[in-house]
Design a protein around this motif. Structure first.
Motif, PDB file in Angstrom:
ATOM      1  N   PHE A 175       7.684   2.584  -7.159  1.00  0.00           N
ATOM      2  CA  PHE A 175       6.609   3.320  -7.812  1.00  0.00           C
ATOM      3  C   PHE A 175       5.731   3.955  -6.739  1.00  0.00           C
ATOM      4  CE2 PHE A 175       7.881   0.420 -11.148  1.00  0.00           C
ATOM      5  CZ  PHE A 175       7.776   1.195 -12.289  1.00  0.00           C
ATOM      6  N   THR A 176       5.202   5.129  -7.050  1.00  0.00           N
ATOM      7  CA  THR A 176       4.351   5.837  -6.102  1.00  0.00           C
ATOM      8  C   THR A 176       3.038   5.083  -5.926  1.00  0.00           C
ATOM      9  OG1 THR A 176       5.302   7.952  -6.795  1.00  0.00           O
ATOM     10  CG2 THR A 176       3.227   8.030  -5.588  1.00  0.00           C
ATOM     11  N   ASP A 177       2.662   4.821  -4.689  1.00  0.00           N
ATOM     12  CA  ASP A 177       1.430   4.079  -4.423  1.00  0.00           C
ATOM     13  C   ASP A 177       0.209   4.842  -4.922  1.00  0.00           C
ATOM     14  OD1 ASP A 177       3.035   2.241  -3.252  1.00  0.00           O
ATOM     15  OD2 ASP A 177       2.129   2.336  -1.260  1.00  0.00           O
ATOM     16  N   GLY A 178      -0.687   4.126  -5.580  1.00  0.00           N
ATOM     17  CA  GLY A 178      -1.908   4.725  -6.101  1.00  0.00           C
ATOM     18  C   GLY A 178      -2.425   3.935  -7.288  1.00  0.00           C
ATOM     19  N   ILE A 179      -3.467   4.459  -7.918  1.00  0.00           N
ATOM     20  CA  ILE A 179      -4.107   3.797  -9.053  1.00  0.00           C
ATOM     21  C   ILE A 179      -3.662   4.451 -10.359  1.00  0.00           C
ATOM     22  CG2 ILE A 179      -6.327   3.457 -10.221  1.00  0.00           C
ATOM     23  CD1 ILE A 179      -7.598   3.063  -7.532  1.00  0.00           C
ATOM     24  N   GLY A 196      -3.905  -0.437 -13.649  1.00  0.00           N
ATOM     25  CA  GLY A 196      -3.318  -1.187 -12.549  1.00  0.00           C
ATOM     26  C   GLY A 196      -3.086  -0.278 -11.357  1.00  0.00           C
ATOM     27  N   PHE A 197      -2.218  -0.684 -10.473  1.00  0.00           N
ATOM     28  CA  PHE A 197      -1.922   0.138  -9.298  1.00  0.00           C
ATOM     29  C   PHE A 197      -0.535  -0.196  -8.773  1.00  0.00           C
ATOM     30  CE2 PHE A 197      -3.962  -3.709  -7.672  1.00  0.00           C
ATOM     31  CZ  PHE A 197      -3.164  -4.064  -6.593  1.00  0.00           C
ATOM     32  N   ALA A 198      -0.052   0.660  -7.882  1.00  0.00           N
ATOM     33  CA  ALA A 198       1.218   0.419  -7.192  1.00  0.00           C
ATOM     34  C   ALA A 198       0.931   0.320  -5.705  1.00  0.00           C
ATOM     35  CB  ALA A 198       2.212   1.541  -7.472  1.00  0.00           C
ATOM     36  N   ARG A 199       1.471  -0.709  -5.092  1.00  0.00           N
ATOM     37  CA  ARG A 199       1.307  -0.913  -3.651  1.00  0.00           C
ATOM     38  C   ARG A 199       2.664  -1.260  -3.059  1.00  0.00           C
ATOM     39  NH1 ARG A 199      -2.866  -5.359  -2.316  1.00  0.00           N
ATOM     40  NH2 ARG A 199      -1.226  -6.689  -3.197  1.00  0.00           N
ATOM     41  N   ASN A 200       3.037  -0.524  -2.014  1.00  0.00           N
ATOM     42  CA  ASN A 200       4.347  -0.709  -1.377  1.00  0.00           C
ATOM     43  C   ASN A 200       5.481  -0.618  -2.399  1.00  0.00           C
ATOM     44  OD1 ASN A 200       3.082  -1.140   1.130  1.00  0.00           O
ATOM     45  ND2 ASN A 200       2.861  -3.331   0.714  1.00  0.00           N
ATOM     46  N   SER A 214       5.540  -1.550  -5.487  1.00  0.00           N
ATOM     47  CA  SER A 214       5.515  -2.563  -6.548  1.00  0.00           C
ATOM     48  C   SER A 214       4.358  -2.305  -7.503  1.00  0.00           C
ATOM     49  CB  SER A 214       5.380  -3.966  -5.945  1.00  0.00           C
ATOM     50  OG  SER A 214       6.501  -4.274  -5.142  1.00  0.00           O
ATOM     51  N   LEU A 215       4.550  -2.721  -8.752  1.00  0.00           N
ATOM     52  CA  LEU A 215       3.595  -2.452  -9.820  1.00  0.00           C
ATOM     53  C   LEU A 215       2.712  -3.669 -10.072  1.00  0.00           C
ATOM     54  CD1 LEU A 215       3.128   0.033 -11.639  1.00  0.00           C
ATOM     55  CD2 LEU A 215       4.639  -1.025 -13.331  1.00  0.00           C
ATOM     56  N   TYR A 216       1.393  -3.420 -10.218  1.00  0.00           N
ATOM     57  CA  TYR A 216       0.426  -4.482 -10.493  1.00  0.00           C
ATOM     58  C   TYR A 216      -0.358  -4.131 -11.753  1.00  0.00           C
ATOM     59  CZ  TYR A 216       1.279  -6.242  -5.758  1.00  0.00           C
ATOM     60  OH  TYR A 216       1.865  -6.742  -4.621  1.00  0.00           O
ATOM     61  N   ILE A 239       4.071  -7.251 -11.334  1.00  0.00           N
ATOM     62  CA  ILE A 239       5.138  -7.309 -12.334  1.00  0.00           C
ATOM     63  C   ILE A 239       6.449  -7.511 -11.580  1.00  0.00           C
ATOM     64  CG2 ILE A 239       6.326  -6.072 -14.174  1.00  0.00           C
ATOM     65  CD1 ILE A 239       3.740  -4.638 -14.790  1.00  0.00           C
ATOM     66  N   MET A 240       6.969  -8.721 -11.653  1.00  0.00           N
ATOM     67  CA  MET A 240       8.137  -9.089 -10.855  1.00  0.00           C
ATOM     68  C   MET A 240       9.435  -8.561 -11.457  1.00  0.00           C
ATOM     69  SD  MET A 240       6.789 -10.662  -8.325  1.00  0.00           S
ATOM     70  CE  MET A 240       8.237 -11.386  -7.561  1.00  0.00           C
ATOM     71  N   ILE A 241       9.552  -8.603 -12.783  1.00  0.00           N
ATOM     72  CA  ILE A 241      10.763  -8.129 -13.458  1.00  0.00           C
ATOM     73  C   ILE A 241      10.420  -6.842 -14.198  1.00  0.00           C
ATOM     74  CG2 ILE A 241      12.577  -8.656 -15.113  1.00  0.00           C
ATOM     75  CD1 ILE A 241      12.577 -10.468 -12.657  1.00  0.00           C
TER      76      ILE A 241
END
Length: 242
Positions: A46-50, A108-112, A114-116, A126-128
């Motif tokens: 996922f593209t990093d950002g908010i 939420g946001f995406a960092r590196n 990954s989705l949060y 979100i692991m899965i």
């Protein structure tokens, strides 16, 4: 006669080439659908950002860090943690207009890559990821009638003549719970058997299998059925060249 035979051979070769070309195109379409979306795999980023809302998540178009107005270093590993502690976040939208949003309204946001997702004041990875996502979230609960034998002062029982009963205070606790996210609607539910049933109904065969299980088996196998649902109903997302 020789010329006629060569023409037949040339025509046969052309048909074979066309066949293999169409076969290759069919194999490519298994990974990319007609709208240009790509099938999700664990390698997807996922593209990093908010993300302000779930529609931005579906389109993989967050507010990039470079568009956020802040004094925090964009390269700081704790960038998102720091700006999301603020009451409000200022940023420029895609038209270059300055906007402002309350931090507690952020999806939420995406960092590196990954989705949060935000639950209360906590952001949970979100692991899965799939048509049905699964993750563990930290939930804060409050008990306003928590008994504490250590709370005694002049104005509380037993020292105060105006106080009756035992000393109480509010207690804050954090509890880890399992959740599922429906990537079709963006709705988040607790990972219960009844909620899994409601989502599996989109796949009649899996739904019938699951409903035929005993209550105990449903609870034991619910995660496996979520995984099978994702395999049979893959998630497609916009390509990310990040």
């Amino acid at each position: 006669m020789k010329h006629f035979r060569n023409s037949i051979l040339w025509g046969y070769s052309s048909v074979c080439c066309l066949f293999f070309f169409l076969l290759a195109q069919g194999d490519l379409s298994a990974q990319t659908d007609t709208t240009g979306l790509v099938r999700y795999t664990p390698e997807y980023r996922f593209t990093d950002g908010i993300f302000i809302d779930f529609m931005q998540v579906r389109n993989n178009r967050p507010i990039a860090k470079s568009r956020i107005l802040t004094t925090v270093d964009y390269n700081d590993p704790s960038f998102f943690n720091q700006i999301l502690k603020q009451n409000k976040i200022s940023y420029y939208d895609e038209m270059g207009v300055k906007r402002e949003i309350a931090a507690d309204k952020i999806w939420g946001f995406a960092r590196n890559g990954s989705l949060y997702y935000r639950i209360g004041q906590n952001f949970n990875r979100i692991m899965i990821v799939g048509s049905i996502c699964h993750f563990i979230g930290t939930v804060t609960t409050y008990n306003p009638r928590y008994y504490s034998p250590y709370i005694y002062d002049y104005y509380s029982y037993p020292y105060s003549p105006y106080s009756y009963g035992y000393p109480y205070s509010s207690m804050e606790t954090q509890e880890a719970k399992q959740f599922i996210l429906d990537f079709e609607t963006g709705q988040v539910y607790e990972f219960t058997v009844s909620n899994v049933e409601a989502l599996l109904i989109r796949d009649p065969q899996l739904y019938e299998e699951f409903m035929a299980l005993s209550s105990r088996k449903k609870k034991q196998l619910r995660f496996m059925y979520v995984r099978r649902f994702n395999e049979r109903n893959p998630l497609y997302l916009p390509a990310n060249n990040q």
